[in-house]
Design an enzyme around this catalytic site. Structure first.
Site, PDB file in Angstrom:
ATOM      1  CB  CYS A 244      49.878 -20.531   4.602  1.00 51.91           C
ATOM      2  SG  CYS A 244      51.039 -19.804   5.778  1.00 51.91           S
TER       3      CYS A 244
ATOM      4  CG  HIS B 239      48.057 -24.447   6.149  1.00 50.47           C
ATOM      5  ND1 HIS B 239      49.404 -24.589   5.980  1.00 50.47           N
ATOM      6  CD2 HIS B 239      47.863 -23.248   6.761  1.00 50.47           C
ATOM      7  CE1 HIS B 239      50.021 -23.512   6.465  1.00 50.47           C
ATOM      8  NE2 HIS B 239      49.100 -22.685   6.940  1.00 50.47           N
TER       9      HIS B 239
ATOM     10  CG  ASN C 183      52.037 -22.256   9.296  1.00 48.05           C
ATOM     11  OD1 ASN C 183      52.363 -22.665   8.185  1.00 48.05           O
ATOM     12  ND2 ASN C 183      51.094 -21.346   9.473  1.00 48.05           N
TER      13      ASN C 183
HETATM   14  N1  COA Z   1      53.248 -17.010  24.850  1.00 48.45           N
HETATM   15  C1  COA Z   1      52.519 -16.585  25.904  1.00 48.45           C
HETATM   16  N2  COA Z   1      51.489 -15.719  25.761  1.00 48.45           N
HETATM   17  C2  COA Z   1      51.222 -15.275  24.525  1.00 48.45           C
HETATM   18  C3  COA Z   1      51.961 -15.675  23.400  1.00 48.45           C
HETATM   19  C4  COA Z   1      53.016 -16.564  23.603  1.00 48.45           C
HETATM   20  N3  COA Z   1      53.781 -17.029  22.581  1.00 48.45           N
HETATM   21  N4  COA Z   1      51.460 -15.067  22.312  1.00 48.45           N
HETATM   22  C5  COA Z   1      50.434 -14.318  22.724  1.00 48.45           C
HETATM   23  N5  COA Z   1      50.283 -14.431  24.074  1.00 48.45           N
HETATM   24  C6  COA Z   1      49.296 -13.785  24.935  1.00 48.45           C
HETATM   25  C7  COA Z   1      48.673 -12.569  24.316  1.00 48.45           C
HETATM   26  O1  COA Z   1      49.488 -11.441  24.513  1.00 48.45           O
HETATM   27  C8  COA Z   1      47.362 -12.488  25.043  1.00 48.45           C
HETATM   28  O2  COA Z   1      47.590 -11.902  26.294  1.00 48.45           O
HETATM   29  P1  COA Z   1      46.507 -10.898  26.946  1.00 48.45           P
HETATM   30  O3  COA Z   1      45.268 -11.735  27.118  1.00 48.45           O
HETATM   31  O4  COA Z   1      47.164 -10.491  28.212  1.00 48.45           O
HETATM   32  O5  COA Z   1      46.339  -9.790  25.949  1.00 48.45           O
HETATM   33  C9  COA Z   1      46.977 -13.948  25.271  1.00 48.45           C
HETATM   34  O6  COA Z   1      48.192 -14.684  25.123  1.00 48.45           O
HETATM   35  C10 COA Z   1      45.941 -14.457  24.306  1.00 48.45           C
HETATM   36  O7  COA Z   1      46.308 -14.072  22.992  1.00 48.45           O
HETATM   37  P2  COA Z   1      45.444 -14.467  21.725  1.00 48.45           P
HETATM   38  O8  COA Z   1      46.133 -13.926  20.499  1.00 48.45           O
HETATM   39  O9  COA Z   1      44.017 -14.102  21.941  1.00 48.45           O
HETATM   40  O10 COA Z   1      45.578 -16.068  21.781  1.00 48.45           O
HETATM   41  P3  COA Z   1      44.911 -17.136  20.869  1.00 48.45           P
HETATM   42  O11 COA Z   1      44.214 -18.130  21.708  1.00 48.45           O
HETATM   43  O12 COA Z   1      44.152 -16.538  19.744  1.00 48.45           O
HETATM   44  O13 COA Z   1      46.175 -17.900  20.278  1.00 48.45           O
HETATM   45  C11 COA Z   1      47.379 -17.970  18.195  1.00 48.45           C
HETATM   46  C12 COA Z   1      47.101 -17.198  19.478  1.00 48.45           C
HETATM   47  C13 COA Z   1      48.328 -17.162  17.352  1.00 48.45           C
HETATM   48  C14 COA Z   1      48.007 -19.304  18.578  1.00 48.45           C
HETATM   49  C15 COA Z   1      46.042 -18.215  17.481  1.00 48.45           C
HETATM   50  O14 COA Z   1      45.323 -17.016  17.381  1.00 48.45           O
HETATM   51  C16 COA Z   1      46.231 -18.764  16.102  1.00 48.45           C
HETATM   52  O15 COA Z   1      46.709 -19.864  15.931  1.00 48.45           O
HETATM   53  N6  COA Z   1      45.779 -18.010  15.083  1.00 48.45           N
HETATM   54  C17 COA Z   1      45.845 -18.423  13.733  1.00 48.45           C
HETATM   55  C18 COA Z   1      47.224 -18.231  13.270  1.00 48.45           C
HETATM   56  C19 COA Z   1      47.422 -18.792  11.933  1.00 48.45           C
HETATM   57  O16 COA Z   1      46.846 -19.773  11.574  1.00 48.45           O
HETATM   58  N7  COA Z   1      48.300 -18.127  11.191  1.00 48.45           N
HETATM   59  C20 COA Z   1      48.794 -18.574   9.984  1.00 48.45           C
HETATM   60  C21 COA Z   1      47.808 -18.548   8.926  1.00 48.45           C
HETATM   61  S1  COA Z   1      48.513 -19.336   7.566  1.00 48.45           S
END
Ligand code: COA
Length: 318
Positions: free
Chosen positions: A112, A245, A275
């Site tokens: 990215c 980004h 994204n």
């Molecule tokens: N829908 C519903 N629940 C979901 C889900 C979805 N699409 N994806 C994950 N969950 C659940 C998880 O399983 C977890 O459940 P649990 O608590 O029972 O284990 C809970 O939601 C929390 O997950 P978590 O990963 O801690 O959530 P988060 O607040 O960190 O949000 C992202 C997840 C991916 C949105 C966030 O971490 C993020 O944006 N990260 C950066 C990603 C990024 O920038 N990537 C690209 C880089 S270029």
């Protein structure tokens, strides 16, 4: 020798994938996706579309807005990690489509952060006297690299292409560029290439440890924007726009807060695009320019981060 952006372009496939569509694909909800990411919909490439066909549309728009002709382009640099072929590169295919002859052409892979890497490379080529006009494209078809059954990734990513033309200039346009990486964090975000000697596997999709990537992104981007402004000799208050980004609205807001910017000074496209990896920054820049918000003479900060981990930035007087 200085460099300046002459024109920008963008392209989004017509098919929209909404959060309601995702509710039918995986166990998730519109509310969860909106609250955690700020994304309501993203675009999905049609079966016949490739990084080359999409990139060529964005590149043509950038070339037209630059006022240059295909024969003026000395180099084509394409940031992508989802091309159909290792070679011919997407850069060569775009050059062929646009009738650009005798130009240097190559693809760059920095996930990215790819557009920042391509921009810095184009800037360096021009400053070194190796090119006068460089066509830079960021394009990715993320819908094909995400596992459609993995709710932690399929909700985040979309497809798109963005482009700009960078040219030699007498007056400063690019005030500072920064590139860096942390190779010890490679396991947080991986996209393995399919092994040719093994049967197809679900493990060949994008794998992400989302919350860890999130924490790294916020810390890295805070440091990056401070360093870039210092390198360009600007105070945060002199910045007109942030073009970040588009990975997560919460990450974007944290960076804006760090800079003391109001969200009205940030180009945000994530809600409707998700994204788009290498395409996200040039698409947001094009959106800012075509909507009339970004104007000539404004100070703009571009930043991106991604797998590797890699990150990069450019401070620009547009
Ligand atoms: N829908 C519903 N629940 C979901 C889900 C979805 N699409 N994806 C994950 N969950 C659940 C998880 O399983 C977890 O459940 P649990 O608590 O029972 O284990 C809970 O939601 C929390 O997950 P978590 O990963 O801690 O959530 P988060 O607040 O960190 O949000 C992202 C997840 C991916 C949105 C966030 O971490 C993020 O944006 N990260 C950066 C990603 C990024 O920038 N990537 C690209 C880089 S270029």
């Amino acid at each position: 020798m200085h460099t300046k952006i002459l024109g920008t372009g963008g392209y989004l496939p017509s098919k929209v994938r909404t959060n309601a569509d995702l509710e039918r694909m995986v166990e998730t909800s519109d509310q969860w996706i909106m609250e955690r990411t700020g994304i309501s919909e993203r675009r999905v490439a049609a079966p016949g579309e490739t990084t080359a066909t999409m990139g060529a549309i964005a590149a043509r728009a950038a070339l037209e807005s630059s006022g240059l002709a295909p024969q003026d382009i000395d180099a084509v640099l394409v940031a992508t990690t989802s091309s159909s072929c290792a070679y011919p590169s997407t850069a060569c295919e775009i050059a062929r489509e646009l009738g650009i002859a005798n130009a240097a052409a190559m693809d760059l892979a920095a996930a990215c952060a790819g557009f920042s890497y391509a921009y810095a490379t184009a800037h360096a080529m021009i400053v070194a006297g190796q090119a006068r006009h460089v066509l830079i494209v960021g394009v990715d078809i993320c819908s094909r690299i995400c596992n459609p059954h993995d709710r932690t990734t399929i909700i985040l990513f979309g497809d798109g292409a963005g482009a700009c033309v960078l040219a030699a200039s007498d007056e400063p346009g690019t005030l500072a560029v920064r590139l860096s990486s942390d190779p010890t964090c490679g396991d947080l975000l991986r996209l393995p290439n399919p092994a040719r000697d093994e049967p197809p596997s679900e493990d060949n999709y994008l794998l992400m440890r989302g919350s860890e990537v999130f924490k790294h992104a916020v810390v890295i981007l805070s440091r990056l924007v401070d360093e870039t402004l210092a390198a360009g000799g600007l105070a945060p208050s002199e910045l007109d726009f942030l073009v970040p980004h588009q990975a997560n609205l919460r990450i974007i807001s944290a960076t804006a807060r760090r800079l003391g910017l109001d969200m009205s000074q940030v180009i945000v496209t994530i809600g409707k695009q998700g994204n788009t990896s290498s395409a996200s920054v040039p698409l947001a820049l094009d959106e800012g320019v075509r909507s009339g918000r970004i104007k000539r003479g404004m100070n703009i900060l571009l930043e991106s981060f991604g797998g590797g981990l890699t990150w990069g930035s450019a401070l620009i007087r547009f």
